[in-house]
Structures are given as C-alpha cells and as structure tokens.
Design a protein around this motif. Structure first.
Motif, PDB file in Angstrom:
ATOM      1  N   LEU A 192       0.832  -1.232   0.195  1.00 16.23           N
ATOM      2  CA  LEU A 192      -0.175  -0.259   0.159  1.00 16.23           C
ATOM      3  C   LEU A 192       0.915   1.283  -0.055  1.00 16.23           C
ATOM      4  N   PHE A 193       1.986   1.035   0.903  1.00 16.81           N
ATOM      5  CA  PHE A 193       3.046   2.252   0.871  1.00 16.81           C
ATOM      6  C   PHE A 193       3.517   2.652  -0.673  1.00 16.81           C
ATOM      7  N   GLY A 194       3.605   1.512  -1.255  1.00 20.06           N
ATOM      8  CA  GLY A 194       4.468   1.662  -2.688  1.00 20.06           C
ATOM      9  C   GLY A 194       3.367   2.316  -3.227  1.00 20.06           C
ATOM     10  N   ILE A 195       2.015   1.731  -3.421  1.00 20.03           N
ATOM     11  CA  ILE A 195       1.180   2.355  -4.342  1.00 20.03           C
ATOM     12  C   ILE A 195       0.658   3.893  -3.967  1.00 20.03           C
ATOM     13  N   ILE A 196       0.746   4.232  -2.801  1.00 20.41           N
ATOM     14  CA  ILE A 196       0.338   5.698  -2.433  1.00 20.41           C
ATOM     15  C   ILE A 196       1.494   6.493  -2.890  1.00 20.41           C
ATOM     16  N   ALA A 197       2.626   6.161  -2.410  1.00 21.49           N
ATOM     17  CA  ALA A 197       3.771   6.760  -2.847  1.00 21.49           C
ATOM     18  C   ALA A 197       4.275   7.041  -4.160  1.00 21.49           C
ATOM     19  N   LYS A 198       3.875   6.102  -4.978  1.00 21.91           N
ATOM     20  CA  LYS A 198       4.305   6.197  -6.271  1.00 21.91           C
ATOM     21  C   LYS A 198       2.965   6.282  -7.429  1.00 21.91           C
ATOM     22  N   GLY A 199       1.792   6.001  -6.868  1.00 21.48           N
ATOM     23  CA  GLY A 199       0.667   5.913  -7.666  1.00 21.48           C
ATOM     24  C   GLY A 199       0.340   4.719  -8.373  1.00 21.48           C
ATOM     25  N   LYS A 200      -0.473   4.759  -9.163  1.00 22.83           N
ATOM     26  CA  LYS A 200      -0.866   3.254  -9.818  1.00 22.83           C
ATOM     27  C   LYS A 200      -1.686   3.528 -11.193  1.00 22.83           C
ATOM     28  N   GLY A 201      -1.196   3.036 -12.174  1.00 24.46           N
ATOM     29  CA  GLY A 201      -2.070   3.344 -13.461  1.00 24.46           C
ATOM     30  C   GLY A 201      -1.775   4.791 -13.652  1.00 24.46           C
ATOM     31  N   GLY A 202      -2.670   5.032 -14.781  1.00 26.60           N
ATOM     32  CA  GLY A 202      -2.549   6.876 -15.118  1.00 26.60           C
ATOM     33  C   GLY A 202      -3.472   7.562 -14.027  1.00 26.60           C
ATOM     34  N   MET A 203      -4.243   6.869 -13.215  1.00 24.02           N
ATOM     35  CA  MET A 203      -5.423   7.719 -12.468  1.00 24.02           C
ATOM     36  C   MET A 203      -5.065   7.697 -11.012  1.00 24.02           C
ATOM     37  N   MET A 204      -4.502   6.908 -10.385  1.00 24.66           N
ATOM     38  CA  MET A 204      -4.168   6.993  -8.975  1.00 24.66           C
ATOM     39  C   MET A 204      -2.910   7.765  -8.915  1.00 24.66           C
TER      40      MET A 204
END
Ligand code: HEC
Length: 119
Positions: A84-96
């Motif tokens: 989760l930390f990775g996704i929130i820090a770096k984003g995900k796809g083009g939208m997050m």
C-alpha cells in the motif's frame, strides 16, 4: 616521446575509470531506491483518517466505498502495508496519483498501515 604521452593518458584514463567504478551507485543501490522503503512508525488511526479524508475520499468515496477509484474497504486483505505504501507513494496506473511529493513519508506509512488493517 609520443609513447610517453600515450601511456600517460592511458594511465590517467584507467585511474579515472577506477574512481568512477567506486563512486557510481551499483545496480543494487539503484534498485533499492526504486522500491520505496516504508519508515517504521506506530499507527495513529485518528491522523490516518484525517489524511485520508483530505486526500483520498474525492476518488475513493467518503466511506472508501469507491468512486473514480476502487473500493478500499477491504484492501488490507489484498495488499500489505508495504504494498500500500508503494502504491500511495508512487501512484498506480494513470489515474491514481503519486503522493510522495504531497505527503510526508510518515504520513503515507501511517495511512498504509491504517488501510492494511481494513480486512
Ligand atoms: C484522483 C483520484 C484519486 C485520488 C485522489 C486517490 N486515488 Fe487511489 N486510486 C485511484 C484510481 C483511479 C485507482 C485505480 C488505479 C488502477 O488500478 O489502475 C486507485 C487505486 C488505489 C489503490 C490500489 C487499489 C487496488 O486494488 O490495487 C490504493 C491502495 C489507493 N488507490 C489508495 C489511495 C489513497 C490512500 C489515497 C489518498 C492518499 C488515494 N488513493 C487517492 C484514484 C485516486
């Protein structure tokens, strides 16, 4: 005379290459930098809720039920705090969006841990 100059240049070039080899970051180090490291903190649920309300519910819904972004109510059963930390820090796809420039690492870790408990 010219031979001396040539070998002099060669020696300098070798020395330079050797210095570069030790000063440039190795492959391992570069790989580590790409994978964000979650700081160790203790969960502060109240703060996490405030941060999420301010930054996330516009897309994930006020109850995290989803909207423009996916439902996060049971995200902890799918993803670990580190993921989760990775996704929130770096984003995900083009939208997050990536939050690493917007929130402090500790704040991101805190919401990651908070979300990881949502099972
Ligand atoms: C601009 C809208 C937007 C905002 C703001 C936003 N998100 Fe997202 N988020 C998305 C979208 C869209 C996805 C889906 C991305 C994909 O899978 O391609 C997503 C995906 C995620 C995922 C991955 C879910 C999964 O099942 O893989 C997590 C975790 C997440 N968001 C957490 C957050 C948190 C925490 C915040 C606040 C700090 C936040 N998001 C703010 C739009 C947003």
């Amino acid at each position: 005379m010219q031979k001396w100059i040539m070998s002099g240049i060669l020696i300098v070039a070798c020395a330079f290459a050797a210095v570069l080899m030790f000063t440039l970051p190795g492959k391992d180090q570069v790989a580590q930098e790409e994978k964000p490291q979650m700081p160790e903190i203790t969960l502060n649920a109240e703060q996490a809720e405030t941060t999420v309300k301010a930054n996330c519910i516009s897309c994930h819904g006020d109850q995290l039920q989803g909207g423009a972004g996916p439902n996060l109510q049971k995200i902890g059963s799918e993803l670990s705090a580190e993921q989760l930390f990775g996704i929130i820090a770096k984003g995900k796809g083009g939208m997050m969006p990536a939050f690493k420039d917007k929130l402090k690492e500790d704040e991101i870790a805190n919401i990651a841990m908070w979300l990881a408990e949502k099972k």
